[in-house]
Enzyme design. Sequence first.
Site, PDB file in Angstrom:
ATOM      1  CB  CYS A   1      15.662  13.350  63.543  1.00 33.36           C
ATOM      2  SG  CYS A   1      16.151  14.637  62.423  1.00 33.36           S
ATOM      3  CD  GLU A   2      15.822   7.720  67.692  1.00 37.94           C
ATOM      4  OE1 GLU A   2      15.318   7.418  68.781  1.00 37.94           O
ATOM      5  OE2 GLU A   2      15.223   7.654  66.611  1.00 37.94           O
TER       6      GLU A   2
END
Length: 432
Positions: free
Chosen positions: A360-361
């Site tokens: 999640c980046e």
Amino acid sequence: MLLHGTQQESSEGLMIGNLSCQGLKHRYGTPLIIYDQALIESQAALFIQKFTSRTIQGEIAYASKAFSAVGLLSLMRTLGLSVDVSSSGELYTAVLAGFSGDKIYYHGNNKLPEELDYALDQGVSTFIIDHRQEVNLLAARLEQRKQRVNVYLRINPGIEAHTHEYIKTAKHDSKFGESIFTEDIYSIIEEILGCRWLDLQGFHSHIGSQIFAESSFFKAAAEVLDFYVDVQKRFSCTLPSMDLGGGFGVYYTDGDVPIQLESFLGNLMAYLETEIKKRGLAIKKVVLEPGRSLVCNAGSTLYTVGGTKTTYSGKNYCFVDGGMSDNPRPALYQAAYEATLANRMHEAMTTHYTIAGKLCESGDILIRDIMLPEARSGDLLLVSSTGAYTYSMASNYNRLLKPAVILVKDGISRLIVRRETLDDLIRMDVVQ
Ligand SMILES: *Cc1c(COP(=O)(O)O)cnc(C)c1O
């Protein structure tokens, strides 16, 4: 993708060490880090055989921060290498891999008192001193133990090597070593020479990493040798050894022109022999500390393709089952890689993809733009040259499990780091 070592195309898709990537996925799962043992062996042999001469002993110390695991370090030991460590963890791994203290070089710019104690307990015989306070820190412990060790002082020769050139820096602001341009350095040397527990072998310099310009190494060597002359004159001492560090550039992507070790190592040794003689120095041993150039091209990461997606603006994403957790280099410093669909290598490359991980980046991109056949869920994506500074920098971000690592050679695979389990992940959590 340029094929390295024993990588080859076959009817079963990409093979490494005579094993198919499909078969390895079946046996070990993905993401999987695969090391081509034969390529590590031939790189080690190159360093050992080429960096030698009649009058000077070459010593090759593997910089274990590039990738440290007991199975890999054992291999390095049997190949005749020494090892560089810079923490208790790297030392512990080297000791378990069977390295004796006389083959271990202890580095670091902030060695903790307890780390020094542990290293001395393990019989480490050589320390690279980074700055003045470390002289006292180390000397105090040795005084208590009545024990003597070999030391090098890390110097900053003011040569900053960039990928394609070296710069003689006007600014000397590296966190590593002591500058040879200050008077201060002579008083540090005096302290070392005056300490009965420290046996000064010589100086250490490491001018950078992933350097392509061979001239940088020659230039740095000349500067360091001039410094030896200077020091020997001032202190009427003779120093027997020198450590020139690592940093030899390797191929990642098209356009990289790596150091040609075959010719470079012999040329460097010949140059050192001449320059040492010319200056009337007594140096009998020169240490090199390659990390990346020993393991980078030998390592590859095998992923399974999950989804693909085309954005509103027309960008094609191909998602894989790992990402910046197993290889943070692209996110950290825009490192570039080549890759192939290992199960469909013979098919035409028709589509531009951005290879993204599952973390999640938005920075979790492994490859910004690559041509592949149209990817399907279940395909195998092999990213090459991931052998250095990937697993050793891996994290559990998003609580992903760190991948398994294997060595392959002549049709045989050997697990050297097992895949993490969910239980491994929470083993430090205090569950009440
Ligand atoms: C990192 C490092 C190396 C190895 O560098 P590579 O670029 O991986 O060859 C060698 N010596 C020292 C002191 C280092 O810090």
